[in-house]
Design a protein around this motif. Structure first.
Motif, mmCIF file in Angstrom:
data_model
loop_
_atom_site.group_PDB
_atom_site.id
_atom_site.type_symbol
_atom_site.label_atom_id
_atom_site.label_comp_id
_atom_site.label_asym_id
_atom_site.label_seq_id
_atom_site.Cartn_x
_atom_site.Cartn_y
_atom_site.Cartn_z
ATOM 1 N N GLN A 1 7.171 -2.872 -8.084
ATOM 2 C CA GLN A 1 5.854 -2.622 -7.577
ATOM 3 C C GLN A 1 4.815 -2.151 -8.309
ATOM 4 O OE1 GLN A 1 5.246 -3.873 -4.205
ATOM 5 N NE2 GLN A 1 7.206 -4.808 -4.385
ATOM 6 N N GLN B 1 13.014 -0.421 2.515
ATOM 7 C CA GLN B 1 13.539 0.495 1.741
ATOM 8 C C GLN B 1 14.318 0.386 0.732
ATOM 9 O OE1 GLN B 1 14.608 3.674 4.578
ATOM 10 N NE2 GLN B 1 13.026 3.044 6.088
ATOM 11 N N ALA C 1 2.767 3.261 -6.107
ATOM 12 C CA ALA C 1 3.549 4.028 -5.185
ATOM 13 C C ALA C 1 3.424 5.352 -5.021
ATOM 14 C CB ALA C 1 4.969 3.983 -5.324
ATOM 15 N N PRO D 1 2.498 1.756 -0.965
ATOM 16 C CA PRO D 1 3.944 2.079 -0.719
ATOM 17 C C PRO D 1 4.056 3.309 -1.152
ATOM 18 C CG PRO D 1 3.610 -0.090 -1.890
ATOM 19 C CD PRO D 1 2.179 0.635 -1.904
ATOM 20 N N ALA E 1 2.229 8.537 4.690
ATOM 21 C CA ALA E 1 3.267 8.626 3.794
ATOM 22 C C ALA E 1 3.989 9.900 3.752
ATOM 23 C CB ALA E 1 2.883 8.067 2.431
ATOM 24 N N VAL F 1 9.866 3.193 0.027
ATOM 25 C CA VAL F 1 9.151 2.473 1.177
ATOM 26 C C VAL F 1 8.085 1.566 1.110
ATOM 27 C CG1 VAL F 1 8.525 2.902 3.621
ATOM 28 C CG2 VAL F 1 10.006 4.619 2.516
ATOM 29 N N GLU F 2 8.489 0.409 1.192
ATOM 30 C CA GLU F 2 7.654 -0.862 0.878
ATOM 31 C C GLU F 2 6.602 -1.114 2.220
ATOM 32 O OE1 GLU F 2 7.796 -5.154 -1.202
ATOM 33 O OE2 GLU F 2 9.514 -4.165 -0.297
ATOM 34 N N GLU F 3 5.851 -0.100 2.490
ATOM 35 C CA GLU F 3 4.907 -0.233 3.690
ATOM 36 C C GLU F 3 3.566 0.434 3.174
ATOM 37 O OE1 GLU F 3 6.195 1.538 7.488
ATOM 38 O OE2 GLU F 3 8.293 0.556 7.044
ATOM 39 N N ASN F 4 2.474 -0.229 3.392
ATOM 40 C CA ASN F 4 1.287 0.604 2.860
ATOM 41 C C ASN F 4 0.848 1.501 4.034
ATOM 42 O OD1 ASN F 4 0.973 -1.193 0.581
ATOM 43 N ND2 ASN F 4 0.177 -2.894 1.671
ATOM 44 N N LYS F 5 0.521 2.913 3.377
ATOM 45 C CA LYS F 5 0.241 3.912 4.251
ATOM 46 C C LYS F 5 -0.590 4.969 3.317
ATOM 47 C CE LYS F 5 4.490 4.307 7.179
ATOM 48 N NZ LYS F 5 3.703 3.957 8.406
ATOM 49 N N ALA G 1 10.627 1.860 -7.479
ATOM 50 C CA ALA G 1 9.597 0.879 -6.706
ATOM 51 C C ALA G 1 9.766 -0.630 -7.059
ATOM 52 C CB ALA G 1 8.233 1.495 -7.291
#
Length: 287
Positions: free
Chosen positions: A66, A2, A69, A132, A36, A27-31, A63
């Motif tokens: 990235q 994060q 997002a 993300p 999310a 938040v660097e998580e794929n959802k 981001a």
């Protein structure tokens, strides 16, 4: 992983502005968009809402380069392209949009009902895609003062006499004014027991910030963390900073034992050498 970002919203053009500071978390998580949204609502407030187009640029910067997002913009299923912010009670404003070229592309099928950032632009997408995302945290909203110049004339900020002085920020939650009259020792004890320490002022920027706090006092002076040592014959800050910058009254009292430093709460906000047994309001540094 994060990342946090503070975004500045300036309330008008002035020499001294009250402003708001919103905190965003990348938040660097794929959802999926729904996942999310749940994550942001559980841990923060909601998926990010763009408060103005300045936010738009900084949200994208948050981001950390990235590609994409999720943000909190979505379209209700089976509704003819009615865009809404995830944050309850916040209306979508058509005049504050930054769609990418040709976006939104899904104008008829209602399949691409969620929005992500890409290269500073909004792109509509299927909500089931995993990306993300950026959360918004209104509990970390902070009020601060933006001081655009440090020149004062007759007690007023002068916007045309700034010279080379750069703008700077004063955060309200870093210090706190205590509207109780106490001796210097009592004020010191109060700050240490309830906050952190009596305030210190190490440069002209901090001086200007503390002046704004001191204006709210109901005593003619406020205690600071300045103390005089008879044994060694010099003034010192109890936070261990050396007294390199000063704003003393030049006609002030001579140095004597049992003296402490106080700031005027009006006028030029000069420092004054006062008997520590006198009682004034005081300013603490927060934890």
């Amino acid at each position: 992983m994060q990342w946090s970002l503070f975004v500045l919203i300036l309330m008008g053009q002035c020499s001294f502005c009250l402003c708001r500071l919103y905190e965003y978390h990348f938040v660097e998580e794929n959802k999926t968009w729904d996942e999310a949204q749940k994550y942001c609502r559980d841990k923060y407030t909601d998926l990010a809402k763009v408060f103005d187009m300045t936010d738009m640029k900084r949200l994208n910067d948050s981001a950390r380069n990235q590609d994409e997002a999720w943000i909190g913009l979505h379209n209700q299923s089976n509704v003819d392209r009615t865009w809404l912010w995830s944050l309850p009670g916040v209306e979508f404003n058509d005049s504050e949009t930054e769609w990418g070229d040709g976006e939104p592309t899904d104008k008829t099928s209602n399949q691409e009902n969620c929005v992500f950032l890409h290269n500073h632009s909004w792109i509509d997408s299927m909500c089931s895609n995993k990306l993300p995302f950026i959360c918004y945290d209104e509990t970390k909203l902070k009020t601060f003062h933006l001081i655009k110049c440090a020149t004062v004339s007759n007690g007023k900020w002068s916007s045309d006499e700034c010279g080379n002085t750069k703008p700077f920020l004063c955060y309200d939650d870093e210090v706190i004014l205590i509207n109780e009259n106490k001796t210097w020792e009592q004020a010191l004890t109060y700050c240490r027991e309830n906050h952190h320490e009596l305030v210190s002022i190490i440069d002209s920027q901090e001086q200007k910030c503390i002046e704004e706090v001191a204006k709210q006092a109901n005593s003619p002076y406020v205690w600071t963390g300045l103390r005089y040592t008879c044994t060694l014959g010099f003034w010192f800050w109890i936070t261990d900073e050396a007294v390199k910058y000063d704003n003393w009254e030049r006609h002030g009292d001579m140095d004597e034992c049992h003296m402490s430093g106080a700031m005027e709460t009006s006028g030029d906000h000069k420092w004054s050498k006062k008997d520590a047994s006198m009682k004034f309001n005081f300013i603490c540094i927060r934890e």
